[in-house]
Motif scaffolding. Sequence first.
Motif, PDB file in Angstrom:
ATOM      1  N   PRO A 170      34.461  39.804  40.951  1.00 56.59           N
ATOM      2  CA  PRO A 170      34.104  38.841  42.004  1.00 56.59           C
ATOM      3  C   PRO A 170      34.404  37.412  41.536  1.00 56.59           C
ATOM      4  O   PRO A 170      34.305  37.105  40.329  1.00 56.59           O
ATOM      5  N   LEU A 171      34.749  36.557  42.498  1.00 55.68           N
ATOM      6  CA  LEU A 171      35.128  35.170  42.145  1.00 55.68           C
ATOM      7  C   LEU A 171      34.017  34.449  41.386  1.00 55.68           C
ATOM      8  O   LEU A 171      34.277  33.663  40.472  1.00 55.68           O
ATOM      9  N   ILE A 172      32.772  34.718  41.765  1.00 55.21           N
ATOM     10  CA  ILE A 172      31.643  34.052  41.105  1.00 55.21           C
ATOM     11  C   ILE A 172      31.632  34.363  39.602  1.00 55.21           C
ATOM     12  O   ILE A 172      31.336  33.501  38.770  1.00 55.21           O
ATOM     13  N   LEU A 203      44.205  37.799  34.312  1.00 58.04           N
ATOM     14  CA  LEU A 203      43.748  38.082  35.679  1.00 58.04           C
ATOM     15  C   LEU A 203      44.938  38.317  36.601  1.00 58.04           C
ATOM     16  O   LEU A 203      44.952  39.257  37.402  1.00 58.04           O
ATOM     17  N   ILE A 204      45.929  37.413  36.469  1.00 59.49           N
ATOM     18  CA  ILE A 204      47.103  37.486  37.362  1.00 59.49           C
ATOM     19  C   ILE A 204      47.839  38.814  37.151  1.00 59.49           C
ATOM     20  O   ILE A 204      48.354  39.405  38.095  1.00 59.49           O
ATOM     21  N   ILE A 234      39.064  29.009  42.922  1.00 60.67           N
ATOM     22  CA  ILE A 234      39.556  28.992  44.313  1.00 60.67           C
ATOM     23  C   ILE A 234      41.045  29.370  44.326  1.00 60.67           C
ATOM     24  O   ILE A 234      41.489  30.191  45.146  1.00 60.67           O
ATOM     25  N   ALA A 235      41.800  28.806  43.387  1.00 64.70           N
ATOM     26  CA  ALA A 235      43.239  29.136  43.329  1.00 64.70           C
ATOM     27  C   ALA A 235      43.433  30.626  43.074  1.00 64.70           C
ATOM     28  O   ALA A 235      44.302  31.267  43.686  1.00 64.70           O
ATOM     29  N   ILE A 236      42.613  31.192  42.196  1.00 57.09           N
ATOM     30  CA  ILE A 236      42.732  32.631  41.916  1.00 57.09           C
ATOM     31  C   ILE A 236      42.345  33.445  43.164  1.00 57.09           C
ATOM     32  O   ILE A 236      42.985  34.457  43.485  1.00 57.09           O
ATOM     33  N   GLY A 237      41.324  32.990  43.877  1.00 55.67           N
ATOM     34  CA  GLY A 237      40.921  33.678  45.117  1.00 55.67           C
ATOM     35  C   GLY A 237      42.072  33.712  46.115  1.00 55.67           C
ATOM     36  O   GLY A 237      42.351  34.741  46.745  1.00 55.67           O
ATOM     37  N   GLN A 254      27.399  23.975  43.715  1.00 52.14           N
ATOM     38  CA  GLN A 254      26.944  25.202  44.404  1.00 52.14           C
ATOM     39  C   GLN A 254      28.126  26.162  44.510  1.00 52.14           C
ATOM     40  O   GLN A 254      29.161  25.819  45.082  1.00 52.14           O
ATOM     41  N   GLU A 255      27.928  27.370  43.994  1.00 55.84           N
ATOM     42  CA  GLU A 255      29.068  28.278  43.911  1.00 55.84           C
ATOM     43  C   GLU A 255      29.496  28.860  45.275  1.00 55.84           C
ATOM     44  O   GLU A 255      30.626  29.334  45.396  1.00 55.84           O
ATOM     45  N   GLU A 256      28.613  28.749  46.287  1.00 57.35           N
ATOM     46  CA  GLU A 256      29.035  29.263  47.610  1.00 57.35           C
ATOM     47  C   GLU A 256      30.235  28.479  48.146  1.00 57.35           C
ATOM     48  O   GLU A 256      30.954  28.944  49.034  1.00 57.35           O
ATOM     49  N   ALA A 257      30.418  27.276  47.623  1.00 60.71           N
ATOM     50  CA  ALA A 257      31.545  26.451  48.088  1.00 60.71           C
ATOM     51  C   ALA A 257      32.886  27.131  47.817  1.00 60.71           C
ATOM     52  O   ALA A 257      33.871  26.905  48.530  1.00 60.71           O
ATOM     53  N   ILE A 258      32.904  27.982  46.791  1.00 59.00           N
ATOM     54  CA  ILE A 258      34.170  28.640  46.420  1.00 59.00           C
ATOM     55  C   ILE A 258      34.693  29.462  47.606  1.00 59.00           C
ATOM     56  O   ILE A 258      35.849  29.323  48.014  1.00 59.00           O
ATOM     57  N   GLN A 259      33.831  30.319  48.157  1.00 57.48           N
ATOM     58  CA  GLN A 259      34.285  31.198  49.240  1.00 57.48           C
ATOM     59  C   GLN A 259      34.651  30.390  50.494  1.00 57.48           C
ATOM     60  O   GLN A 259      35.613  30.709  51.191  1.00 57.48           O
ATOM     61  N   HIS A 260      33.881  29.307  50.754  1.00 58.61           N
ATOM     62  CA  HIS A 260      34.214  28.437  51.893  1.00 58.61           C
ATOM     63  C   HIS A 260      35.651  27.933  51.772  1.00 58.61           C
ATOM     64  O   HIS A 260      36.423  27.956  52.729  1.00 58.61           O
ATOM     65  N   ALA A 261      35.983  27.453  50.563  1.00 57.68           N
ATOM     66  CA  ALA A 261      37.325  26.882  50.357  1.00 57.68           C
ATOM     67  C   ALA A 261      38.386  27.968  50.472  1.00 57.68           C
ATOM     68  O   ALA A 261      39.442  27.758  51.093  1.00 57.68           O
ATOM     69  N   VAL A 262      38.108  29.121  49.879  1.00 56.01           N
ATOM     70  CA  VAL A 262      39.098  30.209  49.922  1.00 56.01           C
ATOM     71  C   VAL A 262      39.347  30.606  51.382  1.00 56.01           C
ATOM     72  O   VAL A 262      40.512  30.716  51.817  1.00 56.01           O
TER      73      VAL A 262
END
Length: 375
Positions: free
Chosen positions: A3-5, A31-32, A100-103, A352-360
């Motif tokens: 998971p991204l988190i 990862l890539i 975010i870039a990886i997501g 806040q880590e929820e921002a990651i999914q918002h951006a993705v």
Amino acid sequence: MKPLIEIRKDLHRIPELGFQEFKTQSYLLNLISTLPQDHLEVHPWETGIFVKVKGKRPAKTIAYRTDIDGLPIIEETDYEFSSVHEGMMHACGHDIHMTIAIGLLSHFAADPIDDNLLFIFQPAEEGPGGALPMRESELFQQFKPDLITALHIAPEYPVGTIGVKEGLLFANTSELFIDLIGKGGHAAYPHHSNDMVVAASHLVTQLQTIVARNLDPLDSAVVTIGKITGGTKQNIIAERARLEGTIRTLSPEAMLKVKNRIEALIQGIKSGFECEAVIDYGSNYRQVDNEPALTREFMEFAEKSNGVEVIECKEAMTGEDYGYFLEKIPGFMFWLGVDTPYGLHHSKLKPQEEAIQHAVDLLIQYLTYKGKRNK
Ligand SMILES: CC(=O)N[C@@H](CCC[C@H](N)C(=O)O)C(=O)O
């Protein structure tokens, strides 16, 4: 893939300074390598990486850039995943940016769009600057992106908001290092020495007059001295002192003016304190100029996206060597709300880590839209 988190936590543990991002690069490459490879071309560059996602029927290439370096800050968060690299921290959100870039990459590796995508994992944003050499590299010349996007976390905005504006977003920057060299001696015999602690103190005060008294008040600038070192012991007059700082301006012309004034003031210090002085401007970043039409289109797009609030922000005195990409490729950068009381470069920064999914989510929609034929 994890998971991204969890990826963000892994990256947060291993901050590295500019062009020393060896563990970060190898973590990202690993990862890539777990993603579907059919559409990917992976090219390490120094401690960074270019990853091309070949489009289904490409007419252009859209680039997405993240920075990957950390800062020399002693972390003071209470994270159980805080930095394991003593004295270094991801205190500017690059762990979030990379995640975010990886997501995005993991999404598009499995489901490419019509156009090519180019992911740029760029070292050394905090200095000495990876964007310019990366942009000038032979590899980059082959990719020739037609447009480019990037984001930066914004501690002061709530999660779900983005801040952006057309035109100037981030300032011109120049690092500033001044070495003062005088004559040391016994603390009890000041008349036999040229004390560089006193000279440095005068210079710091005088530098404050540049913004207050030499620049047009409507033409903003910053001269910050973030570090002073000098002397060896409390009862020895200091032979040397060093000031380390940064200059920020909203135009290249103002940068020149500030530097001219710094040099004039240093001439005064040299003759007044009978000392030598060496100035080094370190790395210099070009302002971040958002291309107006693309920025406006992105703002309108984001406004229509579920759960996104767009704030038309003011320009900021932060710097970003991403400005060098924008000098050659039309595009923009935006702020991503991460809602935390501590600002960028603070030892307690906890986005806040929820921002990651918002951006993705937002960027998947936007890049898919931009890279579609026959819209
Ligand atoms: C977004 C951000 O905080 N960027 C850094 C860029 C550093 C530029 C250079 N090392 C300097 O200090 O001038 C910033 O401090 O704005």
